[in-house]
Design a protein around this motif. Structure first.
Motif, PDB file in Angstrom:
ATOM      1  N   LEU B 304       0.814  -1.215   0.000  1.00 34.71           N
ATOM      2  CA  LEU B 304       0.000   0.000   0.000  1.00 34.71           C
ATOM      3  C   LEU B 304       0.847   1.265   0.000  1.00 34.71           C
ATOM      4  N   VAL B 305       2.168   1.096   0.219  1.00 35.00           N
ATOM      5  CA  VAL B 305       3.042   2.279   0.265  1.00 35.00           C
ATOM      6  C   VAL B 305       3.482   2.642  -1.152  1.00 35.00           C
ATOM      7  N   ASN B 306       3.251   3.891  -1.503  1.00 34.16           N
ATOM      8  CA  ASN B 306       3.724   4.376  -2.791  1.00 34.16           C
ATOM      9  C   ASN B 306       5.203   4.709  -2.637  1.00 34.16           C
ATOM     10  N   ARG B 307       6.040   3.796  -3.114  1.00 36.25           N
ATOM     11  CA  ARG B 307       7.479   3.969  -2.877  1.00 36.25           C
ATOM     12  C   ARG B 307       8.045   5.225  -3.535  1.00 36.25           C
ATOM     13  N   ALA B 308       7.433   5.700  -4.579  1.00 36.38           N
ATOM     14  CA  ALA B 308       7.938   6.897  -5.267  1.00 36.38           C
ATOM     15  C   ALA B 308       7.872   8.127  -4.376  1.00 36.38           C
ATOM     16  N   THR B 309       6.856   8.191  -3.517  1.00 31.82           N
ATOM     17  CA  THR B 309       6.703   9.386  -2.688  1.00 31.82           C
ATOM     18  C   THR B 309       6.823   9.089  -1.204  1.00 31.82           C
ATOM     19  N   GLN B 310       6.667   7.817  -0.828  1.00 30.35           N
ATOM     20  CA  GLN B 310       6.703   7.479   0.592  1.00 30.35           C
ATOM     21  C   GLN B 310       7.858   6.568   0.957  1.00 30.35           C
ATOM     22  N   GLY B 311       8.533   6.060  -0.070  1.00 32.12           N
ATOM     23  CA  GLY B 311       9.663   5.182   0.212  1.00 32.12           C
ATOM     24  C   GLY B 311      10.894   6.024   0.533  1.00 32.12           C
ATOM     25  N   LEU B 312      11.435   5.846   1.737  1.00 32.04           N
ATOM     26  CA  LEU B 312      12.623   6.612   2.123  1.00 32.04           C
ATOM     27  C   LEU B 312      13.861   5.728   1.969  1.00 32.04           C
ATOM     28  N   TYR B 313      14.764   6.208   1.169  1.00 38.61           N
ATOM     29  CA  TYR B 313      15.987   5.443   0.910  1.00 38.61           C
ATOM     30  C   TYR B 313      17.189   6.350   1.157  1.00 38.61           C
ATOM     31  N   ALA B 314      18.304   5.742   1.521  1.00 46.05           N
ATOM     32  CA  ALA B 314      19.554   6.506   1.498  1.00 46.05           C
ATOM     33  C   ALA B 314      19.848   6.752   0.014  1.00 46.05           C
ATOM     34  N   PRO B 315      20.037   8.003  -0.389  1.00 45.35           N
ATOM     35  CA  PRO B 315      20.178   8.249  -1.829  1.00 45.35           C
ATOM     36  C   PRO B 315      21.509   7.763  -2.391  1.00 45.35           C
ATOM     37  N   GLY B 316      22.475   7.517  -1.508  1.00 43.71           N
ATOM     38  CA  GLY B 316      23.768   7.066  -2.004  1.00 43.71           C
ATOM     39  C   GLY B 316      24.391   8.117  -2.913  1.00 43.71           C
ATOM     40  N   SER B 317      25.060   7.630  -3.934  1.00 46.06           N
ATOM     41  CA  SER B 317      25.866   8.555  -4.750  1.00 46.06           C
ATOM     42  C   SER B 317      25.045   9.498  -5.619  1.00 46.06           C
ATOM     43  N   VAL B 318      23.759   9.221  -5.840  1.00 45.19           N
ATOM     44  CA  VAL B 318      22.983  10.184  -6.631  1.00 45.19           C
ATOM     45  C   VAL B 318      22.874  11.516  -5.886  1.00 45.19           C
ATOM     46  N   PHE B 319      23.226  11.472  -4.605  1.00 50.84           N
ATOM     47  CA  PHE B 319      23.165  12.666  -3.768  1.00 50.84           C
ATOM     48  C   PHE B 319      24.376  13.573  -4.000  1.00 50.84           C
ATOM     49  N   LYS B 320      25.403  13.031  -4.656  1.00 51.39           N
ATOM     50  CA  LYS B 320      26.698  13.727  -4.709  1.00 51.39           C
ATOM     51  C   LYS B 320      26.634  15.087  -5.404  1.00 51.39           C
ATOM     52  N   THR B 445      13.107  10.427  -0.933  1.00 50.56           N
ATOM     53  CA  THR B 445      12.200   9.632  -1.758  1.00 50.56           C
ATOM     54  C   THR B 445      12.680   9.708  -3.210  1.00 50.56           C
ATOM     55  N   PRO B 446      12.332   8.730  -4.011  1.00 43.84           N
ATOM     56  CA  PRO B 446      12.688   8.774  -5.428  1.00 43.84           C
ATOM     57  C   PRO B 446      12.189  10.058  -6.089  1.00 43.84           C
ATOM     58  N   LEU B 447      11.025  10.537  -5.673  1.00 44.97           N
ATOM     59  CA  LEU B 447      10.497  11.759  -6.270  1.00 44.97           C
ATOM     60  C   LEU B 447      11.394  12.952  -5.964  1.00 44.97           C
ATOM     61  N   GLN B 448      11.892  13.028  -4.722  1.00 42.17           N
ATOM     62  CA  GLN B 448      12.800  14.131  -4.368  1.00 42.17           C
ATOM     63  C   GLN B 448      14.050  14.107  -5.234  1.00 42.17           C
ATOM     64  N   VAL B 449      14.569  12.889  -5.439  1.00 45.29           N
ATOM     65  CA  VAL B 449      15.762  12.752  -6.278  1.00 45.29           C
ATOM     66  C   VAL B 449      15.451  13.197  -7.710  1.00 45.29           C
ATOM     67  N   ALA B 450      14.259  12.818  -8.181  1.00 40.61           N
ATOM     68  CA  ALA B 450      13.867  13.188  -9.540  1.00 40.61           C
ATOM     69  C   ALA B 450      13.717  14.703  -9.666  1.00 40.61           C
ATOM     70  N   MET B 451      13.170  15.338  -8.644  1.00 39.53           N
ATOM     71  CA  MET B 451      12.964  16.780  -8.701  1.00 39.53           C
ATOM     72  C   MET B 451      14.301  17.527  -8.655  1.00 39.53           C
ATOM     73  N   MET B 452      15.250  16.967  -7.865  1.00 43.54           N
ATOM     74  CA  MET B 452      16.595  17.554  -7.840  1.00 43.54           C
ATOM     75  C   MET B 452      17.224  17.448  -9.235  1.00 43.54           C
ATOM     76  N   THR B 453      17.069  16.268  -9.825  1.00 48.93           N
ATOM     77  CA  THR B 453      17.647  16.040 -11.155  1.00 48.93           C
ATOM     78  C   THR B 453      17.028  16.993 -12.176  1.00 48.93           C
ATOM     79  N   ALA B 454      15.700  17.161 -12.076  1.00 51.07           N
ATOM     80  CA  ALA B 454      15.007  18.063 -12.992  1.00 51.07           C
ATOM     81  C   ALA B 454      15.530  19.487 -12.838  1.00 51.07           C
ATOM     82  N   ALA B 455      15.786  19.884 -11.586  1.00 46.82           N
ATOM     83  CA  ALA B 455      16.266  21.238 -11.330  1.00 46.82           C
ATOM     84  C   ALA B 455      17.650  21.438 -11.958  1.00 46.82           C
TER      85      ALA B 455
END
Lengths: 374, 602
Positions: B304-320, B445-455
């Motif tokens: 029931l968890v929408n992983r795109a917006t509710q899944g919390l992951y360590a972003p790892g290197s995409v955070f760099k 969340t994957p969405l946060q990473v996507a929004m950063m990438t979009a920016a």
């Protein structure tokens, strides 16, 4: 053969007669509306009963009351016979064995018809037994037996409404005849003393529930309180001028229970409003007033008592029925004479008025032979 | 002879008093309380029947139906009109194939509460059952056939994670929103919940005159005070989702757990948002049964968890990209500054390893990103310090909701204050260092990473993701949903250009970690990530202890249109697991675009 004396016509109680006819017409009009949705069956039947009743009323008025007096106890005996007959051969409707079928469409209700014979018998008894003193407890035994016999038979059906009326009518008559104060006090004490065990041991649950519901109709709005609430809604929503003939939603959509019989007055009050209700009651009470007036003009004790008993009958029918319809009293199966559909009660009312008319015509004592039936 | 005159006078007085009493009561009921009783009598005879308004549809950006309605024929019983409960139950039992005693108990239980309130016996009966019931209706007094609308999902589980599900309205929801229908269905999650007020129609009603038995009466006499109200269907909600792309994203994930987010970098439109595992919203349309609900709730995979917006992951290197941009802006590094990577970095007593045990050797900024050299970022972060670093994390949208509208989690952009408040402990330098490679306290969340990438892709505008493009009312009236951007990244354009260029290298350079996303015709820019789950060396073979594979990307690199972020739970290396999925999506996107352009030109 009825011997005619011209004086009879002069003294005929035309006002009582016409008031009765007027009230009967009002009853028919009201029944037309109340039974319109169910094919006017009640209306047509009541039209027949009322016509028959008027004829009977006039015929009865011509019978010399001395004759009636002579046969009072015989009439009473016939009434008792009918009450026993109905218990054995009567048709059971809604748990009560109250009807004797006279064919597929007509039936009579001996308990309704028993009221006048009882009035006659009580009057006759007092008249012949009179010693000029108020009744003592011992004196009351005989009239009490006269009352108890039909009362028990009626209660066995069971017909609580008529039983109540028998008590009220005969009670009124006996009080009118005169009861010693000490006797009255003893009777009241006994009644109070018995009502507690009666409530706890003898009354059936539905009877208790009716009384409880009367005290608080909202207690059970879907079952026993339903009738009380719907009737009051009908009456109240009629407001001052009413919803109009055949336009009472409570009656036309059949929210009012037994609207052709016990609750006929709700229909009238809904469709004609306060104005209609007031005039209908006024007419009805004028009829009673005229009967009492006849009693006061009468010269012989028997006639006075008979008239008084008949006035009491009309009076208590109105108080118990209208009181129920407008939520002043608990629900009991008591019709409003003439206004409610019902052959037996209509005939009873008409016979009663006929007797009173007869008394009124003969307010001057006449030679017995001149008016005797042969 | 006794003189009765006195008693007759008393009797007459009693007669008059009784008359006055009865007339007074009439006056009280009819004149004083008349209006009150009149309203009772109106309520008595008028029955209000609800006309349910269909819920609005949910459409994709091209108007294709994702969620629609279908009629459901429901059987209900009005207890007061039932003549013989046993006979009715037996008859219905045969037709509907429900146990007779169950039907009877239901009716009796409802009757005890209110004989005037209908109770539903069966929902959504089939055509054959309906035909039989219609034919025998007259012999089934008290039975009512109601037509309601049920949600239908033409594409099954497609998009379920953000479309959400509906359910029977709860007590709290009813208290919070009195407009809801007491026995209605209401959006419980996703678009269905957030756009509930738009989707929900305005129920109408018809008033019918009924007699005391509840039967409709066709009489003009009481028609005059009847009021009817038409139902107004709910608004259609048009999503930014491209159904084809959504299907491609979900297909790409396949049986893997994880999420894929596709964002239009120019306006923030969410083109696709896949999450696996998911649930079947069709299970919810009639109100989910308790067993199924418990199964979903207790499922350890959290469908029931929408992983795109509710899944919390360590972003790892995409955070760099975040520490890199911060360090550039703060003047801690310049693009040509080189750090040596011997494979590990020592701070105090602790040694922090680079993912490449042998070390990368000397690296400049671009190389460090292309090869995802951890040691470069350790050094950079140490110089930067947590105060400045966390400021940029926030500026890049981390640690806060994106504002997409549906359920989402904020994640953590750690700072000294955050740690003090959360753990009542001071910040350690080592924690700054691991934050730089998207580990430690950092979660997103994957969405946060996507929004950063979009920016990064669109030249620095941190957009608000837009899931709903517009709402279209039944009347045709359209409300466009505009979402203001969060702001601009506090970074020089030249820095962003350098980062973009480095991200192109990640995919296109011979030694780049993201070669898996290389496309033939379109230049893709991206960044891989491999997020450690738990550092338990001995158990790495167990699937649940494998690293999360990340890949975030945008394309075309020189004129970006879309950002694609992928996370595959316990997938292993981002470059080998997540990047190929992103590649498939982008390939599909550009093929689709070509097709559509061709169609447009015809």
């Amino acid at each position: 053969m009825i011997m005619f004396d011209r004086r009879l016509l002069y003294s005929f109680g035309w006002s009582l007669f016409f008031m009765t006819i007027a009230f009967a017409a009002l009853a028919l009009l009201n029944l037309y509306s109340a039974s319109y949705q169910t094919g006017l069956v009640y209306f047509k039947k009541q039209a027949i009963w009322l016509s028959l009743g008027v004829v009977v009323m006039v015929l009865v008025s011509f019978i010399n009351n001395k004759l009636i007096k002579r046969y009072s106890l015989h009439i009473y005996a016939v009434s008792i016979f009918l009450l026993i007959f109905v218990l054995v051969f009567g048709k059971e409707v809604a748990g009560s064995k109250s009807w004797i079928m006279l064919g597929p469409f007509a039936s009579i209700q001996p308990s309704e018809l028993a009221k006048i014979p009882l009035v006659l018998a009580l009057a006759r008894f007092y008249d012949s037994d009179y010693e000029g003193l108020p009744y003592s407890l011992l004196d009351l035994v005989k009239p009490a037996l006269l009352v108890a016999l039909p009362l028990v038979l009626v209660m066995l059906q069971p017909d609580l409404g008529t039983g109540l009326l028998i008590i009220l009518i005969s009670g009124s008559m006996i009080l009118f005849m005169g009861v010693r104060k000490i006797t009255l006090a003893i009777i009241l004490a006994v009644i109070v003393g018995f009502s507690y065990p009666a409530w706890h041991y003898f009354m059936k649950p539905y009877q208790k529930s009716r009384i409880m519901t009367f005290l608080d109709p909202a207690r059970d709005p879907l079952n026993s309180g339903y009738n009380a609430i719907q009737s009051q809604i009908a009456v109240g929503s009629g407001k001052f001028t009413g919803k109009g003939f055949m336009a009472g939603s409570q009656s036309q959509l059949r929210f009012i229970p037994a609207q052709q019989t016990d609750f006929a007055f709700s229909v009238l009050a809904e469709e004609w409003g306060f104005v209609g209700g007031f005039f209908a009651l006024l007419l009805y009470f004028m009829i009673i007033l005229w009967i009492l007036d006849t009693a006061s003009r009468s010269r012989d004790t028997y006639s006075i008592l008979v008239c008084y008993g008949i006035a009491a009958m009309f009076f208590w029918h109105a108080v118990v029925n209208v009181g129920m319809v407008i939520g002043l009293l608990p629900i009991t199966g008591v019709p409003l004479l003439i206004l409610s559909y019902g052959g037996s009660s209509t005939l009873t009312a008409m016979i009663g008025i006929g007797i009173v008319l007869g008394v009124r015509m003969r307010k001057f004592p006449m030679p017995e032979a001149a008016v005797e039936l042969r | 002879m006794q003189d009765f005159k006195g008693k007759l006078v008393i009797s007459t007085i009693i007669l008059c008093l009784a008359f006055v009493a009865l007339v007074s009561r009439l006056w009280f009921l009819q004149v004083i309380k008349g209006d009150e009783f009149e309203s009772f009598s109106i309520g008595n005879r008028i029955r209000i029947e609800r006309v349910p308004a269909p819920r609005g549809r949910v459409l994709d950006r091209y108007g294709r139906e994702l969620v629609v309605n279908r009629p459901s024929f429901d059987i209900s019983i009005l207890p007061k009109d039932v003549e013989d409960v046993q006979a009715l139950s037996d008859n219905l039992s045969l037709i509907l194939d429900i146990e007779s005693t169950k039907i009877r108990d239901k009716i009796l239980r409802a009757a005890r509460k209110s004989r005037f309130k209908a109770v539903t016996i069966a929902q959504d009966i089939n055509r054959d059952q309906l035909a039989v019931i219609e034919a025998r209706r007259s012999s089934l007094p008290g039975l009512m056939i109601e037509v309601n609308n049920l949600r239908q999902y033409p594409h099954g589980v497609l998009g379920a994670s953000f479309l959400g599900y509906i359910g029977k309205v709860s007590e709290e929801e009813l208290n919070a929103n009195p407009e809801l229908n007491w026995n209605g269905l209401v959006g419980k999650s996703g678009v269905e919940k957030t756009w509930e007020n738009s989707l929900r129609g305005d129920d109408g009603f018809v008033q019918k005159v009924t007699d005391a038995l509840g039967r409709e009466v066709h009489s003009d006499l009481f028609r005059k005070d009847l009021v009817n109200k038409n139902s107004v269907p709910g608004k259609d909600v048009v999503l930014s989702i491209d159904m084809d792309l959504q299907a491609a994203a979900e297909e790409a994930l396949g049986e893997e757990f994880g999420a894929i987010v596709v964002i239009d970098v120019r306006n923030g439109d969410v083109l696709a948002m896949a999450s696996r595992p998911t649930f079947d919203p069709a299970d919810f349309v009639k109100g989910i049964d308790a067993a199924k609900w418990a199964e979903l709730l207790n499922d350890k995979n959290y469908p029931l968890v929408n992983r795109a917006t509710q899944g919390l992951y360590a972003p790892g290197s995409v955070f760099k990209m975040v520490p890199l941009a911060a360090a550039m802006k703060e003047g801690v590094i310049d693009p040509d500054m080189r750090f040596n990577c011997p494979g590990s970095y020592r701070l105090g007593t602790h040694t922090y390893r680079c993912w490449k045990r042998g070390g990368h050797g000397s690296m400049n900024m671009r190389q460090a990103l292309v090869h995802s050299c951890d040691v470069y970022f350790y050094k950079l972060a140490e110089k930067l310090g947590i105060e400045r670093f966390s400021k940029y994390m926030t500026a890049f949208g981390f640690g806060q909701p994106t504002g997409i509208g549906i359920e989402e989690r904020a994640g953590v952009a750690p700072s000294r204050e955050w740690k003090l408040e959360r753990f009542k402990k001071p910040w350690y330098k080592g924690e700054t260092i691991v934050s730089a490679i998207g580990q430690g306290y950092v979660s997103a969340t994957p969405l946060q990473v996507a929004m950063m990438t979009a920016a990064i892709a669109n030249g620095g505008t941190l957009l608000t993701p837009r899931l709903v493009v517009k709402e279209v009312a039944f009347s045709g009236e359209t409300t466009v949903n505009t979402v203001p951007p969060h702001g601009h990244l506090p970074v020089e354009d030249s820095t962003l250009a350098l980062i973009r260029e480095a991200m192109v290298g990640v995919v296109n350079d011979p030694g780049g970690t993201g070669k898996g996303a290389l496309l033939k015709d379109i230049k893709v820019a991206g960044k891989t990530g491999t997020a450690q789950v738990i550092s338990l060396g001995s158990q790495t073979d167990a699937k649940k202890h494998m690293d999360h594979a990340w890949f975030t990307s945008f394309a075309p690199a020189d004129k970006p249109e879309i950002a694609v972020s992928v996370v595959v739970e316990h997938g292993g290396k981002g470059g080998s697991v997540a990047a190929p999925l992103a590649k498939r999506i982008m390939e599909y996107y550009f093929d689709l675009k070509k097709e559509r352009d061709a169609d447009d030109n015809v």
